[in-house]
Structure formats: structure tokens, C-alpha cells
Design an enzyme around this catalytic site. Structure first.
Site, mmCIF file in Angstrom:
data_model
loop_
_atom_site.group_PDB
_atom_site.id
_atom_site.type_symbol
_atom_site.label_atom_id
_atom_site.label_comp_id
_atom_site.label_asym_id
_atom_site.label_seq_id
_atom_site.Cartn_x
_atom_site.Cartn_y
_atom_site.Cartn_z
ATOM 1 N N ASN A 154 48.492 49.517 41.354
ATOM 2 C CA ASN A 154 49.957 49.439 41.431
ATOM 3 C C ASN A 154 50.693 50.018 40.224
ATOM 4 O O ASN A 154 51.807 50.492 40.349
ATOM 5 C CB ASN A 154 50.421 48.005 41.746
ATOM 6 C CG ASN A 154 49.936 46.991 40.750
ATOM 7 O OD1 ASN A 154 49.129 47.300 39.887
ATOM 8 N ND2 ASN A 154 50.421 45.775 40.867
ATOM 9 N N GLU A 253 43.765 39.233 34.353
ATOM 10 C CA GLU A 253 45.164 39.278 34.801
ATOM 11 C C GLU A 253 45.113 39.305 36.318
ATOM 12 O O GLU A 253 44.814 40.330 36.912
ATOM 13 C CB GLU A 253 45.862 40.538 34.264
ATOM 14 C CG GLU A 253 45.906 40.634 32.756
ATOM 15 C CD GLU A 253 46.907 39.675 32.130
ATOM 16 O OE1 GLU A 253 47.684 39.028 32.852
ATOM 17 O OE2 GLU A 253 46.891 39.558 30.892
ATOM 18 N N CYS A 287 52.361 42.162 40.639
ATOM 19 C CA CYS A 287 51.842 40.798 40.510
ATOM 20 C C CYS A 287 52.937 39.825 40.085
ATOM 21 O O CYS A 287 52.816 38.631 40.296
ATOM 22 C CB CYS A 287 50.716 40.782 39.495
ATOM 23 S SG CYS A 287 51.198 41.539 37.947
ATOM 24 N N GLU A 462 47.867 40.093 27.606
ATOM 25 C CA GLU A 462 47.839 41.509 27.247
ATOM 26 C C GLU A 462 49.173 41.879 26.625
ATOM 27 O O GLU A 462 50.224 41.367 27.037
ATOM 28 C CB GLU A 462 47.576 42.364 28.482
ATOM 29 C CG GLU A 462 46.155 42.198 28.996
ATOM 30 C CD GLU A 462 45.760 43.243 30.008
ATOM 31 O OE1 GLU A 462 46.547 43.485 30.950
ATOM 32 O OE2 GLU A 462 44.672 43.810 29.880
#
Ligand code: NAD
Length: 479
Positions: A154, A253, A287, A462
Site C-alpha cells: 500500500n 506493524e 492500516c 517505526e
């Protein structure tokens, strides 16, 4: 369509390596093949690990300032090639070109951020005395070691730079396995890094249709020390089990189910604008996309009307066409998944408040921007990531009720609060069980901010100050 010079081979040990097998990469806006890329197998994975291990000691010993300079050069190179890279992202992933340009800026920003972090690394050690006064405690950081980085489709550039920037800054070598749907941006990124001065073997890229087959021998090899994965919770759990065998450091993640809360005292324009971004950025294939929109009863009618107007006015088409605000879904599987979630909700009694248009007679994987309400209790889209341009609107009366709804999920990645009351904003943000909360804004991503989730949305962060720590071990020396 694709620029001459676009790399299509594996990148191992600083060299481009053709493979016998290749696979096609398609433009999701029309289904046409863009080009064919190398299809790595387990033997290439081991060659990449050999290269990453051979380069590990030298890279770890490279002065942090030099590593920072290389990352800074790569940052500037990405921005210098902004238009070309944005076009490539749009072609293989589908997002509108304006959003792809935004991804280049965002993605490149990780290199600048981690270049600064690398430069400061050597200052981060500790020196002190234990409380008894007899011994000294010295601490220093050192790189975790060769790292496997697995990314989704994505954000083909930013998901790679977010991991590579941190790994390289920390002194780790890396093997990047991009998603099968979007390997071209990752291969171009390898070329940018090579030109920026990253030595051979420090970054290796494996495009493949066999994600499990390629990663299995790596996860089984004791030389690999770290796994950083961005993708679905289902695959993340599977990989965590495999990573346990070698007790790897892991960063995960994973999926989200973001709630967006609009209170009566919210500024209507801000809430509608924020909800549009939180829902429709990246076509909803994000997400952190707003999966459940909860609106308080007093503002519900006004919000729903304005938001539905905006959603249905989306211009759906090829991302390279000027004016397009909604591109295609990544592939037929994803489009079918979104269509099935809507059909399931509607079968149970959900009402469609509005539906945008999609290009006619197109082979692209388009799905219209859609607004639903009266969602039945057992509808799958209450609990599953929609990952598409479908907004589900729910209502609530009291703040405590909204919080209970929002937190009633095993996921905990992002959430959003729209309110004009600062105390409420803080109170609600603190009570939301998510790693990230946006207040009166629909996007929270920033290289300088720690991105990540709680519960089944992941482990670790992150970006931000923590991003680099994910690739560092603390070494303690007592004397
Ligand atoms: P996915 O889990 O299917 O794939 C992600 C990556 O894992 C791809 O590179 C894929 O090839 C690889 N993969 C798949 N099966 C594997 C296996 N058995 N072994 C090793 N690798 C394997 O996810 P997706 O459909 O590509 O991406 C969408 C998901 O990613 C969503 O759930 C989304 O929420 C999540 N995501 C999370 C973040 C975040 O930062 N938390 C960011 C973007 C996407």
C-alpha cells in the site's frame, strides 16, 4: 509506460541478478502488464543473506557520520527523482499522483530523519556508577545484525524507507522483500541507494511470488538476527512463530481497525475534512484508515450529510489522470473482499447513504466511494479491516459509550478524535487503546513520530526516536 532503466532483476551483493523465472507486474487501473520482474526462490534468499552477512562487519564499523551522509544523499536523490518515482508508485499501486508525490516526500523524509539519528548515535551511550559506588556501568549501542524487512503493497516506497533508513542508520545490513504487487518501487529504491554510496551487500532486494518459500530459509538461519514486518495480523502471527525459533528481534506493524470519534462540539468542517482524509487517503487501503466512524447524536445529521456529499463526489479513475481523487483497489482479490463486506452488511440491514461512480468499461479494479449506516451487529465490517473506500457510520450519545465502542476490538493501531473541547480531547485520547491518536486531524504519519500499535496491531515503533532502537542492542560493560 515504465521508464527505460527501471531495474527488474534481483539486487544482491550490489549486483543485479536475473532469474530464470519472472512474474508480471500490472497496472491496477487497467489490468495491463507494466513489465516482468525477477522471481526469487529460496536459493536467492540464501545468496542475499550471504551478501548481507559478508557486508555486516564493515557496515557496522563505518563511522556513523558516513552512514548519515549516505542516507542524506539518498534522501536528496529521492526528492530529485520525485516525479519519476511518484509516477511509478501510481502505475504499480494505483493511488492518485498527488498522493504518490506525498508518499515520495514522506518516504524520503525517513532517510533525512534517520540520517540525523545516525549522526547522534555515538553520543547515546551511558557512563555511571552502581549505587554501591564500587563498580562502573558503561553502556553502548551496537547493531542487531542482518535484518529481514518485509513490506506490504500500500505504500511501496515509504514502508521500505521507514525500515531501511532505521536499519542502515543503526549499522545493520538488510534484505528487503517487497510485496509481490509492487516490487518496482523497491527495486528503484535499491538503485537510488546504490548510487548514493551504500556498499554492496548492505541492502539486498528480493522480488518474489513465493513469500513464504523465500523467507522460510532466512528465518531458519541463525545468521539472521532481526525481522521487521509490515502487513496483516494473520501473516504477522505466523512469522512471529517462525521468528521464535531463532529468538529474533521483531518489529511488527500489523492490521488496524481505527475508530474515528466525532463529538457534538467538533468543528463540522474540520471533522468532515479529517474524516475524508482518514477514510479515503490511499483509497482506504491504509492500516490507519478510519474503519468505524462514531458520530454523537447532536451533530450526526449535519456530519453525515456533508461527509456523504464529499465521499460521493470523489473522482474515481486512473491515478495519472488529473483530477482523480480515488484510484483502483490493488487487485481483484481486494476489490472482491471490499464488495463482499458491503454485501454482507447490506444483507443484514445496513443502508447505503451514498455511492460514487467508477469508470465504465474499464478493466481496472475500481470500487466506488460508499457510505453505509445502520450497520447490523453481526456485520463483518465492524470487526474486519475494510481496506477500501467504504465508510461505516455509527452513532453514540455519551462519551463513555463512544470509548467502549472504540476500544471493543483486538486491534489498537490508530484512532481519531474530533472535538472543540481540549480537556475532552486529551481525556479521550488517553483512554483510547491505540498506539496513535490524532486530535482534530485525519492523518498522523510523520517520520519524526513513533508509528505503531498496541494489542494485535503490533510490536515496536517505526520512525521517531524509537525507530532506530529497534535495530540496536545495548551492550553493557562493567568495570
Ligand atoms: P500481507 O500480510 O498479506 O502481506 C504483507 C507482506 O507479507 C507482503 O510482502 C507479502 O508478500 C508477505 N507475506 C505474505 N504471506 C507471507 C508468508 N507466509 N511468509 C512471509 N511473508 C509473507 O498484507 P497486505 O495485504 O500486503 O497488506 C495489508 C495489510 O498490511 C493490512 O492488514 C494493513 O493493515 C497492514 N499494514 C500495516 C501497516 C502498519 O504500519 N501497521 C502499514 C501498512 C499496512
Amino acid at each position: 509506460m515504465i521508464e527505460a532503466g527501471q531495474p527488474t532483476e534481483l539486487f544482491i551483493g550490489g549486483d543485479w541478478l536475473p532469474t530464470e523465472r519472472t512474474f508480471p507486474v500490472a497496472d491496477p487501473a487497467n489490468g495491463r502488464q507494466l513489465c516482468a520482474v525477477a522471481d526469487a526462490g529460496p536459493e536467492h534468499a540464501l545468496a542475499a543473506l550471504d551478501a548481507a552477512c559478508a557486508a555486516a562487519a564493515d557496515w557496522a564499523a563505518t563511522p556513523a557520520a558516513r552512514r548519515a551522509d549516505i542516507l542524506r544523499t539518498a534522501y536528496e536523490a529521492l526528492l530529485g527523482r520525485r516525479e519519476e518515482i511518484a509516477r511509478l508508485i501510481t502505475l504499480e499501486m494505483g493511488k492518485p499522483i498527488a498522493e504518490a508525490r506525498g508518499e515520495v516526500d514522506y518516504g524520503a523524509g525517513f532517510f533525512r530523519w534517520f540520517a540525523d539519528g545516525a549522526g547522534r548515535l555515538h553520543l547515546d551511550g551511558g557512563y555511571g556508577h552502581e549505587p554501591g559506588g564500587q563498580y562502573r556501568i558503561l553502556t553502548a549501542h551496537r547493531p542487531v545484525g542482518p535484518s529481514l524487512l518485509i513490506t506490504p503493497w500500500n505504500f511501496p516506497l515509504a514502508m521500505g524507507t521507514r525500515k531501511i533508513g532505521a536499519a542502515l542508520a543503526a549499522g545493520c545490513t538488510a534484505i528487503l522483500k517487497p510485496a509481490e504487487q509492487t516490487p518496482l518501487t523497491a527495486l528503484l529504491l535499491a538503485d537510488v541507494l546504490r548510487e548514493a554510496g551504500v556498499p554492496g551487500g548492505v541492502v539486498n532486494v528480493l522480488s518474489t511470488t513465493d513469500a513464504a518459500g523465500v523467507t522460510e530459509p532466512l528465518l531458519a538461519d541463525p545468521r539472521l538476527r532481526k525481522l521487521s514486518f509490515t502487513g496483516s495480523t494473520r501473516v504477522g502471527k505466523l512469522l512471529l512463530e517462525k521468528a521464535a525459533r531463532g529468538v529474533l528481534r521483531t518489529s511488527m506493524e500489523l492490521g488496524g481497525n481505527a475508530a474515528l470519534l466525532v463529538f457534538d462540539d467538533a468543528d463540522l468542517d474540520t471533522a468532515v475534512e479529517g474524516a475524508m482524509v482518514a477514510k479515503l487517503r490511499n483509497g482506504g487501503e491504509s492500516c490507519v484508515a478510519a474503519n468505524r466512524i462514531y458520530v454523537q447524536s447532536g451533530i450526526r445529521a449535519a456530519f453525515t450529510e456533508r461527509f456523504t456529499e464529499r465521499m460521493t463526489a470523489s473522482v474515481c479513475g486512473h491515478g495519472l489522470e488529473p483530477g482523480t481523487t480515488l484510484g483502483p483497489m490493488i487487485d481483484e482479490r481486494q476489490r472482491t473482499k471490499v464488495a463482499d463486506l458491503v454485501a454482507d452488511a447490506v444483507r443484514g440491514g445496513a443502508r447505503v447513504l451514498g455511492e460514487g461512480t467508477v469508470p465504465q468499461d474499464s478493466e481496472g479494479f475500481f470500487y466506488p466511494a460508499t457510505v453505509l449506516t445502520d450497520i447490523p451487529q453481526d456485520a463483518a465490517l465492524r470487526t474486519e479491516e475494510i481496506f477500501g473506500p467504504v465508510a461505516a457510520i455509527y452513532s453514540f450519545d455519551e462519551e463513555t459509550e463512544a470509548l467502549a465502542y472504540a476500544n471493543d476490538t483486538p486491534f489498537g493501531l490508530a484512532s481519531y478524535v474530533f472535538t472543540g473541547d481540549v480537556s475532552r480531547a486529551m481525556r479521550v485520547a488517553e483512554a483510547l487503546d491505540t498506539g496513535m491518536t490524532g486530535i482534530n486531524r485525519g492523518v498522523v504519519s510523520n517520520p519524526a513520530a513513533p508509528f505503531g500499535g498496541v494489542k494485535e496491531s503490533g510490536l515496536g515503533r517505526e520512525g521517531g526516536g524509537q525507530g532506530i532502537e529497534e535495530y540496536l542492542e545495548t551492550k553493557y560493560i562493567g568495570l
